[in-house]
Design an enzyme around this catalytic site. Structure first.
Site, PDB file in Angstrom:
ATOM      1  N   HIS A  73     -12.753   1.116  -2.059  1.00  0.00           N
ATOM      2  CA  HIS A  73     -13.167   1.732  -0.792  1.00  0.00           C
ATOM      3  C   HIS A  73     -14.692   1.914  -0.763  1.00  0.00           C
ATOM      4  CE1 HIS A  73      -8.961   3.491  -1.223  1.00  0.00           C
ATOM      5  NE2 HIS A  73      -8.886   2.907  -0.044  1.00  0.00           N
ATOM      6  N   LYS A 106      -8.241  -7.528   0.122  1.00  0.00           N
ATOM      7  CA  LYS A 106      -7.055  -7.280  -0.694  1.00  0.00           C
ATOM      8  C   LYS A 106      -5.817  -7.248   0.201  1.00  0.00           C
ATOM      9  CE  LYS A 106      -4.715  -3.882  -3.402  1.00  0.00           C
ATOM     10  NZ  LYS A 106      -3.963  -3.054  -2.451  1.00  0.00           N
ATOM     11  N   ASP A 107      -5.974  -6.625   1.368  1.00  0.00           N
ATOM     12  CA  ASP A 107      -4.887  -6.607   2.350  1.00  0.00           C
ATOM     13  C   ASP A 107      -5.115  -7.793   3.289  1.00  0.00           C
ATOM     14  OD1 ASP A 107      -3.466  -3.988   1.675  1.00  0.00           O
ATOM     15  OD2 ASP A 107      -5.554  -3.402   1.750  1.00  0.00           O
ATOM     16  N   GLN A 129      -3.193  -8.104   6.584  1.00  0.00           N
ATOM     17  CA  GLN A 129      -3.713  -7.089   7.499  1.00  0.00           C
ATOM     18  C   GLN A 129      -5.025  -7.561   8.116  1.00  0.00           C
ATOM     19  OE1 GLN A 129      -3.852  -2.720   6.580  1.00  0.00           O
ATOM     20  NE2 GLN A 129      -5.971  -3.146   6.070  1.00  0.00           N
ATOM     21  N   SER A 170      -6.184   0.006  -6.292  1.00  0.00           N
ATOM     22  CA  SER A 170      -5.330   0.479  -5.210  1.00  0.00           C
ATOM     23  C   SER A 170      -5.024   1.956  -5.440  1.00  0.00           C
ATOM     24  CB  SER A 170      -4.010  -0.311  -5.192  1.00  0.00           C
ATOM     25  OG  SER A 170      -3.042   0.366  -4.403  1.00  0.00           O
ATOM     26  N   SER A 171      -4.933   2.700  -4.348  1.00  0.00           N
ATOM     27  CA  SER A 171      -4.564   4.119  -4.488  1.00  0.00           C
ATOM     28  C   SER A 171      -3.199   4.233  -5.146  1.00  0.00           C
ATOM     29  CB  SER A 171      -4.539   4.790  -3.117  1.00  0.00           C
ATOM     30  OG  SER A 171      -5.764   4.557  -2.445  1.00  0.00           O
ATOM     31  N   ARG A 172      -2.350   3.221  -4.963  1.00  0.00           N
ATOM     32  CA  ARG A 172      -0.987   3.267  -5.503  1.00  0.00           C
ATOM     33  C   ARG A 172      -0.950   3.004  -7.013  1.00  0.00           C
ATOM     34  NH1 ARG A 172       0.382   0.973  -0.069  1.00  0.00           N
ATOM     35  NH2 ARG A 172       1.698   2.529   0.923  1.00  0.00           N
TER      36      ARG A 172
HETATM   37  P1  AMP Z   1      -6.176   1.896   2.201  1.00  0.00           P
HETATM   38  O1  AMP Z   1      -6.811   3.230   1.984  1.00  0.00           O
HETATM   39  O2  AMP Z   1      -5.359   1.426   1.059  1.00  0.00           O
HETATM   40  O3  AMP Z   1      -5.518   1.770   3.536  1.00  0.00           O
HETATM   41  O4  AMP Z   1      -7.385   0.874   2.243  1.00  0.00           O
HETATM   42  C1  AMP Z   1      -8.460   1.060   3.124  1.00  0.00           C
HETATM   43  C2  AMP Z   1      -9.313  -0.174   3.120  1.00  0.00           C
HETATM   44  O5  AMP Z   1      -9.788  -0.428   1.800  1.00  0.00           O
HETATM   45  C3  AMP Z   1      -8.529  -1.432   3.546  1.00  0.00           C
HETATM   46  O6  AMP Z   1      -9.363  -2.234   4.360  1.00  0.00           O
HETATM   47  C4  AMP Z   1      -8.241  -2.092   2.233  1.00  0.00           C
HETATM   48  O7  AMP Z   1      -8.087  -3.491   2.337  1.00  0.00           O
HETATM   49  C5  AMP Z   1      -9.478  -1.751   1.441  1.00  0.00           C
HETATM   50  N1  AMP Z   1      -9.229  -1.833  -0.001  1.00  0.00           N
HETATM   51  C6  AMP Z   1      -8.252  -1.212  -0.700  1.00  0.00           C
HETATM   52  N2  AMP Z   1      -8.308  -1.574  -1.991  1.00  0.00           N
HETATM   53  C7  AMP Z   1      -9.327  -2.459  -2.111  1.00  0.00           C
HETATM   54  C8  AMP Z   1      -9.885  -3.208  -3.189  1.00  0.00           C
HETATM   55  N3  AMP Z   1      -9.395  -3.121  -4.423  1.00  0.00           N
HETATM   56  N4  AMP Z   1     -10.919  -4.018  -2.937  1.00  0.00           N
HETATM   57  C9  AMP Z   1     -11.426  -4.121  -1.678  1.00  0.00           C
HETATM   58  N5  AMP Z   1     -10.955  -3.447  -0.623  1.00  0.00           N
HETATM   59  C10 AMP Z   1      -9.928  -2.623  -0.831  1.00  0.00           C
END
Ligand code: AMP
Length: 287
Positions: free
Chosen positions: A37, A152-153, A156, A188-190
């Site tokens: 992020h 990564k997504d 999306q 990843s947050s997960r």
């Molecule tokens: P999320 O909080 O998981 O919904 O992610 C928010 C944004 O951060 C989305 O655009 C994701 O694609 C991006 N994101 C999440 N993990 C990564 C990562 N490891 N590298 C780059 N972007 C990321």
């Protein structure tokens, strides 16, 4: 840095900055921020002189039985990290602010057809409809000139690109390459859900993507063989339960039997470790 929690205040703030001639960037997130992020925030800085990060765990993109209730929430920590990065605004609305009548009573949806038929969309019905709807709302609330998303997504990103094109949003989209841990696992947050053993084995996701890329580099054009290379790699992790390993055309997101020289394809995997679902992907131009 300001933390804004209402739609009205965010719209007024964004409008005032626009009148001053500022160029606004938005980085939408669900919080529990990590280095991935924060890399998006740095990219936003390069394309704008005012950065808003939204933090909202959007209920309409979670299916029944998914991890909405247990999704990590740590607003105070996130706000501190963003303040240190020089972010201008954190937009952190409540569910009631975003869906005044409740998420179940929402009537207006933004849905990009067909692009959700494969990859994650196939296994998460309604997920991308929830994503595009909340992103459309965030665009109308935060009024960005530029919006930054992670590759990564990948599905999306392609779906949002299509939404921006089809709805004539006057917004520049920036896609940021996936940020990884030292062993290759996409941040990843997960990942926080993983046991130490699962975390060790989770390296097979990025290895599977790499195996597919290597097969393509070596001239393999049969998708069946590329997928087999991915599955063999994933099979090295006894705790992994594969949901999909797919190769699709990068634009249409439809499966192909054979990849063609010059074609842009998207390789994707989704794997469960226990209840935790992890994804990885890569865009590849076929040599
Ligand atoms: P999320 O909080 O998981 O919904 O992610 C928010 C944004 O951060 C989305 O655009 C994701 O694609 C991006 N994101 C999440 N993990 C990564 C990562 N490891 N590298 C780059 N972007 C990321």
């Amino acid at each position: 840095m300001e933390v804004i929690q209402t739609v009205a205040a965010m719209q007024a703030h964004a409008e005032a900055r626009r009148r001053e001639g500022r160029r606004l960037a938005l980085v939408p997130t669900m919080g529990a921020l990590h280095e991935g992020h924060l890399t998006l925030v740095s990219a936003a800085r390069c394309h704008a002189d005012h950065v808003t990060v939204s933090i909202f765990v959007n209920p309409t993109q979670f299916g029944p039985g998914e991890d909405y209730a247990r999704y990590p929430r740590q607003l105070a920590r996130d706000v501190a990290a963003l303040e240190a990065l020089g972010v201008d605004v954190v937009f952190a609305p409540s569910v009631a602010e975003m869906y005044p009548e409740g998420p179940e009573a929402n009537l207006t949806w933004v849905y990009v057809e067909r692009l959700d038929a494969h990859l994650c969309g196939r296994y998460r019905p309604g997920h991308f409809r929830g994503v595009t709807t909340v992103v459309a709302k965030l665009f109308n609330i935060c009024k960005p000139h530029v919006a930054v998303f992670g590759l990564k997504d990948a599905q999306q990103f392609q779906i949002i690109r299509r939404m921006v094109r089809d709805l004539h949003y006057d917004i520049e989209l920036i896609g940021v390459p996936t940020v990884r841990a030292a062993d290759g696992l996409a941040l990843s947050s997960r990942n926080a859900y993983l046991t130490p053993e699962e975390r060790t084995q989770a390296v097979v996701l990025s290895q599977a993507i790499e195996a597919a890329q290597q097969a393509i580099r070596q001239g393999e054009q049969r998708v069946e063989a590329i997928v087999e290379a991915m599955r063999q790699t994933l099979a090295r992790a006894p705790l992994a339960r594969v949901q999909y390993a797919e190769v699709v055309d990068a634009e249409t997101l439809q499966p192909v039997d054979r990849i063609m020289p010059g074609q842009q394809v998207l390789i994707g995997v989704a794997v469960f470790f226990g209840q935790t679902r992890l994804i990885d992907s890569a865009f590849v131009e076929v040599p």
